[in-house]
Design a protein around this motif. Structure first.
Motif, PDB file in Angstrom:
ATOM      1  N   ASP A  15     -10.801  -8.270 -13.385  1.00  0.00           N
ATOM      2  CA  ASP A  15     -10.120  -9.419 -13.970  1.00  0.00           C
ATOM      3  C   ASP A  15     -11.184 -10.268 -14.653  1.00  0.00           C
ATOM      4  O   ASP A  15     -11.935 -10.983 -13.997  1.00  0.00           O
ATOM      5  CB  ASP A  15      -9.411 -10.211 -12.872  1.00  0.00           C
ATOM      6  N   THR A  66      -4.027  -4.889 -11.761  1.00  0.00           N
ATOM      7  CA  THR A  66      -3.470  -3.543 -11.782  1.00  0.00           C
ATOM      8  C   THR A  66      -2.451  -3.468 -12.923  1.00  0.00           C
ATOM      9  O   THR A  66      -1.313  -3.905 -12.765  1.00  0.00           O
ATOM     10  CB  THR A  66      -2.793  -3.211 -10.435  1.00  0.00           C
ATOM     11  N   PRO A  67      -2.872  -2.960 -14.082  1.00  0.00           N
ATOM     12  CA  PRO A  67      -1.955  -2.847 -15.208  1.00  0.00           C
ATOM     13  C   PRO A  67      -0.826  -1.859 -14.907  1.00  0.00           C
ATOM     14  O   PRO A  67      -0.973  -0.957 -14.081  1.00  0.00           O
ATOM     15  CB  PRO A  67      -2.823  -2.322 -16.356  1.00  0.00           C
TER      16      PRO A  67
END
Length: 82
Positions: A39, A24-25
């Motif tokens: 990922d 989760t950027p």
């Protein structure tokens, strides 16, 4: 905005990643979470590198072609406050 990306984009195609893990950027300017993305594992990165290097791949494209591919990303910039 709820965007969940399940695929990677490799060699001009959406492909399933090697793992179901996601990251989760975070938007560095607002610290807001930016939904989730796959990922990519070492095998995914290796496949992307092969696609990048192959004749006709991203590395051999002229800047105008690359810009055409990236153009849709401007929507995110405008609508998500990047």
């Amino acid at each position: 905005m709820d965007l969940r990306y399940e695929h990677l984009y490799v060699g001009g195609e959406r492909v399933w990643p090697s793992s179901s893990r996601v990251i989760t950027p975070v938007n560095p300017s607002t610290e807001a979470l930016l939904d989730s993305v796959p990922d990519a594992l070492e095998a995914d990165v290796a496949a992307a590198r092969r696609a990048f290097d192959e004749p006709g791949g991203w590395a051999s494209g002229v800047p105008e072609q690359r810009a055409d591919v990236m153009e849709p990303c401007k929507w995110l910039e405008v609508h998500d406050g990047f």
